[in-house]
Design a protein around this motif. Structure first.
Motif, PDB file in Angstrom:
ATOM      1  N   GLY A  37      -5.655  15.635   6.333  1.00 30.02           N
ATOM      2  CA  GLY A  37      -6.124  15.294   7.668  1.00 30.02           C
ATOM      3  C   GLY A  37      -6.059  13.808   7.977  1.00 30.02           C
ATOM      4  N   LEU A  38      -5.591  13.014   7.032  1.00 26.81           N
ATOM      5  CA  LEU A  38      -5.469  11.573   7.251  1.00 26.81           C
ATOM      6  C   LEU A  38      -4.228  11.275   8.086  1.00 26.81           C
ATOM      7  N   GLU A  39      -4.253  10.127   8.747  1.00 28.38           N
ATOM      8  CA  GLU A  39      -3.059   9.702   9.475  1.00 28.38           C
ATOM      9  C   GLU A  39      -1.993   9.305   8.450  1.00 28.38           C
ATOM     10  N   TYR A  40      -0.762   9.733   8.689  1.00 27.36           N
ATOM     11  CA  TYR A  40       0.327   9.392   7.779  1.00 27.36           C
ATOM     12  C   TYR A  40       1.631   9.322   8.559  1.00 27.36           C
ATOM     13  N   VAL A  41       2.597   8.619   7.986  1.00 25.70           N
ATOM     14  CA  VAL A  41       3.922   8.501   8.572  1.00 25.70           C
ATOM     15  C   VAL A  41       4.930   8.697   7.444  1.00 25.70           C
ATOM     16  N   VAL A  42       5.815   9.667   7.618  1.00 23.25           N
ATOM     17  CA  VAL A  42       6.868   9.913   6.630  1.00 23.25           C
ATOM     18  C   VAL A  42       8.067   9.057   7.004  1.00 23.25           C
ATOM     19  N   GLY A  43       8.546   8.272   6.044  1.00 26.37           N
ATOM     20  CA  GLY A  43       9.743   7.473   6.238  1.00 26.37           C
ATOM     21  C   GLY A  43      10.838   7.943   5.309  1.00 26.37           C
ATOM     22  N   PRO A  44      12.013   7.331   5.382  1.00 25.97           N
ATOM     23  CA  PRO A  44      13.128   7.778   4.560  1.00 25.97           C
ATOM     24  C   PRO A  44      12.956   7.478   3.067  1.00 25.97           C
ATOM     25  N   PHE A  45      12.075   6.545   2.724  1.00 23.15           N
ATOM     26  CA  PHE A  45      11.874   6.195   1.319  1.00 23.15           C
ATOM     27  C   PHE A  45      10.462   6.459   0.823  1.00 23.15           C
ATOM     28  N   GLU A  46       9.505   6.464   1.722  1.00 19.43           N
ATOM     29  CA  GLU A  46       8.111   6.565   1.307  1.00 19.43           C
ATOM     30  C   GLU A  46       7.283   7.136   2.451  1.00 19.43           C
ATOM     31  N   THR A  47       6.068   7.537   2.105  1.00 19.21           N
ATOM     32  CA  THR A  47       5.115   8.005   3.093  1.00 19.21           C
ATOM     33  C   THR A  47       3.947   7.032   3.112  1.00 19.21           C
ATOM     34  N   SER A  48       3.589   6.568   4.308  1.00 20.04           N
ATOM     35  CA  SER A  48       2.460   5.655   4.472  1.00 20.04           C
ATOM     36  C   SER A  48       1.265   6.450   4.971  1.00 20.04           C
ATOM     37  N   ILE A  49       0.109   6.168   4.375  1.00 22.36           N
ATOM     38  CA  ILE A  49      -1.108   6.916   4.667  1.00 22.36           C
ATOM     39  C   ILE A  49      -2.229   5.924   4.969  1.00 22.36           C
ATOM     40  N   GLU A  50      -3.110   6.296   5.903  1.00 27.64           N
ATOM     41  CA  GLU A  50      -4.240   5.455   6.268  1.00 27.64           C
ATOM     42  C   GLU A  50      -5.529   6.159   5.863  1.00 27.64           C
ATOM     43  N   GLY A  51      -6.401   5.447   5.164  1.00 33.09           N
ATOM     44  CA  GLY A  51      -7.676   6.033   4.760  1.00 33.09           C
ATOM     45  C   GLY A  51      -8.459   5.060   3.918  1.00 33.09           C
ATOM     46  N   GLU A  52      -9.528   5.553   3.318  1.00 32.80           N
ATOM     47  CA  GLU A  52     -10.318   4.730   2.410  1.00 32.80           C
ATOM     48  C   GLU A  52      -9.588   4.632   1.077  1.00 32.80           C
ATOM     49  N   LEU A  53      -9.720   3.498   0.427  1.00 34.67           N
ATOM     50  CA  LEU A  53      -8.946   3.234  -0.784  1.00 34.67           C
ATOM     51  C   LEU A  53      -9.139   4.308  -1.849  1.00 34.67           C
ATOM     52  N   ASP A  54     -10.374   4.719  -2.096  1.00 30.98           N
ATOM     53  CA  ASP A  54     -10.607   5.721  -3.142  1.00 30.98           C
ATOM     54  C   ASP A  54      -9.897   7.036  -2.838  1.00 30.98           C
ATOM     55  N   GLU A  55      -9.949   7.496  -1.577  1.00 24.31           N
ATOM     56  CA  GLU A  55      -9.289   8.760  -1.254  1.00 24.31           C
ATOM     57  C   GLU A  55      -7.775   8.625  -1.338  1.00 24.31           C
ATOM     58  N   LEU A  56      -7.249   7.456  -1.010  1.00 29.02           N
ATOM     59  CA  LEU A  56      -5.806   7.245  -1.111  1.00 29.02           C
ATOM     60  C   LEU A  56      -5.348   7.238  -2.566  1.00 29.02           C
ATOM     61  N   LEU A  57      -6.145   6.627  -3.435  1.00 25.53           N
ATOM     62  CA  LEU A  57      -5.783   6.618  -4.861  1.00 25.53           C
ATOM     63  C   LEU A  57      -5.863   8.027  -5.443  1.00 25.53           C
ATOM     64  N   ASP A  58      -6.784   8.834  -4.951  1.00 28.05           N
ATOM     65  CA  ASP A  58      -6.836  10.243  -5.381  1.00 28.05           C
ATOM     66  C   ASP A  58      -5.567  10.983  -4.968  1.00 28.05           C
ATOM     67  N   GLU A  85     -10.627  -6.761   4.175  1.00 29.49           N
ATOM     68  CA  GLU A  85     -12.026  -6.342   4.215  1.00 29.49           C
ATOM     69  C   GLU A  85     -12.404  -5.622   5.507  1.00 29.49           C
ATOM     70  N   GLU A  86     -11.900  -6.100   6.631  1.00 27.59           N
ATOM     71  CA  GLU A  86     -12.259  -5.472   7.909  1.00 27.59           C
ATOM     72  C   GLU A  86     -11.414  -4.240   8.229  1.00 27.59           C
ATOM     73  N   GLY A  87     -10.437  -3.943   7.403  1.00 26.74           N
ATOM     74  CA  GLY A  87      -9.603  -2.770   7.588  1.00 26.74           C
ATOM     75  C   GLY A  87      -8.276  -3.103   8.247  1.00 26.74           C
ATOM     76  N   VAL A  88      -7.347  -2.189   8.090  1.00 28.88           N
ATOM     77  CA  VAL A  88      -6.019  -2.337   8.668  1.00 28.88           C
ATOM     78  C   VAL A  88      -5.505  -0.938   8.984  1.00 28.88           C
ATOM     79  N   THR A  89      -4.844  -0.794  10.144  1.00 30.85           N
ATOM     80  CA  THR A  89      -4.363   0.525  10.536  1.00 30.85           C
ATOM     81  C   THR A  89      -2.843   0.537  10.653  1.00 30.85           C
ATOM     82  N   ILE A  90      -2.296   1.717  10.529  1.00 33.73           N
ATOM     83  CA  ILE A  90      -0.862   1.898  10.729  1.00 33.73           C
ATOM     84  C   ILE A  90      -0.504   1.531  12.167  1.00 33.73           C
ATOM     85  N   HIS A  91      -1.354   1.966  13.103  1.00 33.26           N
ATOM     86  CA  HIS A  91      -1.091   1.732  14.528  1.00 33.26           C
ATOM     87  C   HIS A  91      -0.932   0.241  14.836  1.00 33.26           C
TER      88      HIS A  91
END
Length: 98
Positions: A37-58, A85-91
């Motif tokens: 349910g996280l925001e993500y973008v599929v690219g030709p080499f990798e997929t970028s995902i937005e979320g909290e660091l712990d959930e992304l590492l999982d 620290e203040e966060g960063v978004t794909i958008h």
């Protein structure tokens, strides 16, 4: 800071499988990411995902398991993390190009 800031993580998985099976295995990882349910973008080499660091590492850990479960003898993963620290978004990064 009282909340967990959103960060970006880009994940490229390179499962060691026959060429004819690479897309299938990678598709299984992308399907798992989609189900988070996280925001993500599929690219030709990798997929970028937005979320909290712990959930992304999982997600990175689950990706390894999925590749092995689907026949990879080995998995090489390339991970990039954009954290502030203040966060960063794909958008905020790509909206001016869309």
């Amino acid at each position: 800071m009282n909340f967990m800031a959103k960060v970006n993580l880009s994940l490229q998985v390179l499962p060691v499988v026959p060429d004819s099976e690479i897309y299938y295995v990678v598709d299984q990882v992308i399907e798992m990411i989609k189900k988070t349910g996280l925001e993500y973008v599929v690219g030709p080499f990798e997929t970028s995902i937005e979320g909290e660091l712990d959930e992304l590492l999982d997600i990175v850990k689950k990706a390894q398991t999925i590749c092995i479960k689907h026949g990879a003898e080995r998995v090489v993963s390339i991970v990039k993390i954009d954290y502030k620290e203040e966060g960063v978004t794909i958008h905020e990064k790509v909206s001016k190009y869309q």
